[in-house]
Design a protein around this motif. Structure first.
Motif, short mmCIF file in Angstrom:
data_model
loop_
_atom_site.label_atom_id
_atom_site.label_comp_id
_atom_site.label_asym_id
_atom_site.label_seq_id
_atom_site.Cartn_x
_atom_site.Cartn_y
_atom_site.Cartn_z
N ASP A 108 1.02 -30.43 -36.34
CA ASP A 108 0.38 -30.64 -35.05
C ASP A 108 0.07 -29.33 -34.34
O ASP A 108 -1.00 -29.14 -33.79
CB ASP A 108 1.27 -31.52 -34.15
CG ASP A 108 1.40 -32.94 -34.68
OD1 ASP A 108 0.59 -33.32 -35.53
OD2 ASP A 108 2.32 -33.65 -34.22
N ALA A 109 1.03 -28.40 -34.37
CA ALA A 109 0.82 -27.10 -33.73
C ALA A 109 -0.29 -26.32 -34.42
O ALA A 109 -1.14 -25.72 -33.77
CB ALA A 109 2.12 -26.29 -33.74
N ALA A 110 -0.31 -26.34 -35.76
CA ALA A 110 -1.35 -25.62 -36.50
C ALA A 110 -2.71 -26.25 -36.26
O ALA A 110 -3.71 -25.55 -36.07
CB ALA A 110 -1.01 -25.62 -37.99
N THR A 111 -2.78 -27.57 -36.23
CA THR A 111 -4.06 -28.25 -35.99
C THR A 111 -4.58 -27.92 -34.60
O THR A 111 -5.76 -27.62 -34.42
CB THR A 111 -3.89 -29.77 -36.14
OG1 THR A 111 -3.39 -30.05 -37.43
CG2 THR A 111 -5.21 -30.48 -35.93
N TYR A 112 -3.69 -27.92 -33.61
CA TYR A 112 -4.10 -27.59 -32.25
C TYR A 112 -4.59 -26.14 -32.18
O TYR A 112 -5.63 -25.86 -31.57
CB TYR A 112 -2.92 -27.78 -31.28
CG TYR A 112 -3.22 -27.27 -29.90
CD1 TYR A 112 -4.03 -28.00 -29.05
CD2 TYR A 112 -2.72 -26.05 -29.46
CE1 TYR A 112 -4.33 -27.53 -27.78
CE2 TYR A 112 -3.01 -25.58 -28.20
CZ TYR A 112 -3.81 -26.32 -27.37
OH TYR A 112 -4.11 -25.84 -26.12
N SER A 113 -3.90 -25.22 -32.82
CA SER A 113 -4.28 -23.82 -32.80
C SER A 113 -5.63 -23.60 -33.49
O SER A 113 -6.47 -22.86 -33.01
CB SER A 113 -3.21 -22.97 -33.47
OG SER A 113 -3.63 -21.62 -33.52
N ILE A 114 -5.82 -24.28 -34.61
CA ILE A 114 -7.08 -24.14 -35.35
C ILE A 114 -8.23 -24.70 -34.53
O ILE A 114 -9.29 -24.10 -34.42
CB ILE A 114 -6.98 -24.83 -36.72
CG1 ILE A 114 -6.03 -24.04 -37.60
CG2 ILE A 114 -8.35 -24.94 -37.37
CD1 ILE A 114 -5.62 -24.78 -38.84
N ALA A 115 -8.02 -25.87 -33.92
CA ALA A 115 -9.07 -26.47 -33.10
C ALA A 115 -9.38 -25.59 -31.90
O ALA A 115 -10.53 -25.42 -31.51
CB ALA A 115 -8.65 -27.86 -32.66
N LYS A 116 -8.35 -24.99 -31.32
CA LYS A 116 -8.52 -24.14 -30.15
C LYS A 116 -9.28 -22.86 -30.50
O LYS A 116 -10.14 -22.42 -29.76
CB LYS A 116 -7.15 -23.80 -29.58
CG LYS A 116 -7.17 -22.93 -28.36
CD LYS A 116 -5.76 -22.67 -27.88
CE LYS A 116 -5.73 -21.57 -26.85
NZ LYS A 116 -4.38 -21.16 -26.55
#
Length: 144
Positions: free
Chosen positions: A111-119
Motif C-alpha cells: 500500500d505504501a509503495a503503491t501510494y508513493s508510485i501514484a504520488k
C-alpha cells in the motif's frame, strides 16, 4: 623670389622604376606570404577547435559526474524511504495487534509503495529492504 622646381626626365624615370619595383616586390611578397598565411590561419582554426572540443569534453565529464552523484542521492533517498515504510509497516501491524505477521507487513508495504508510485507518477518500481522484504509494484495491475 620664386623658385621653380622641375623634375628632370632622369628623376621621373627613376621614380617610375622605383614605383614599379615596389609593386613587383609587394606582389611577389603577397604570392610568397599567402600560402604561409593560409597555413597559419588553418593552424589557429585547428587550435580553436581543439580548445572548444576540450571544453565540451570537460562539460560532459562534469555533467556525467553530477548525474552520477544525483543517482546515488536518489538511491539513498529511496533506501531511506523504503526503510521507513518497513518500520511503519512493522509498527502498523503491532498497532493492529498482529506483531510479527508477515502478510500484514507485506500488505502495508504494498500500500505504501503503491501510494508513493501514484504520488510520484512512476509506472512501476521494485522495492526491497534487505533479504526478507521484497515487494514488486505495478499500478496497472491493481498494486500487486
Amino acid at each position: 623670389m620664386a623658385t621653380e622646381t622641375r623634375i628632370s626626365d632622369r628623376q621621373a624615370w627613376s621614380f617610375l622604376i622605383t614605383c614599379i619595383l615596389l609593386v613587383v616586390i609587394l606582389f611577389g611578397g603577397g604570392l610568397v606570404g599567402c600560402p604561409y598565411y593560409k597555413v597559419w590561419e588553418r593552424k589557429m582554426a585547428g587550435q580553436a577547435e581543439l580548445q572548444y572540443q576540450q571544453g565540451a569534453r570537460q562539460a560532459l565529464i562534469a555533467q556525467a559526474a553530477a548525474e552520477d552523484e544525483a543517482s546515488i542521492k536518489r538511491a539513498e533517498a529511496a533506501t531511506r524511504r523504503v526503510r521507513g515504510w518497513a518500520d511503519a509497516a512493522k509498527q502498523g501491524c503491532i498497532d493492529l495487534g498482529r506483531p510479527g505477521d508477515r502478510a500484514c507487513q507485506d500488505q502495508l508495504l504494498r500500500d505504501a509503495a503503491t501510494y508513493s508510485i501514484a504520488k510520484e507518477g512512476h509506472e512501476g518500481v521494485i522495492v526491497s529492504v534487505g533479504a526478507p522484504v521484497s515487494v514488486a509494484v505495478d499500478p496497472r495491475n491493481g498494486g500487486e
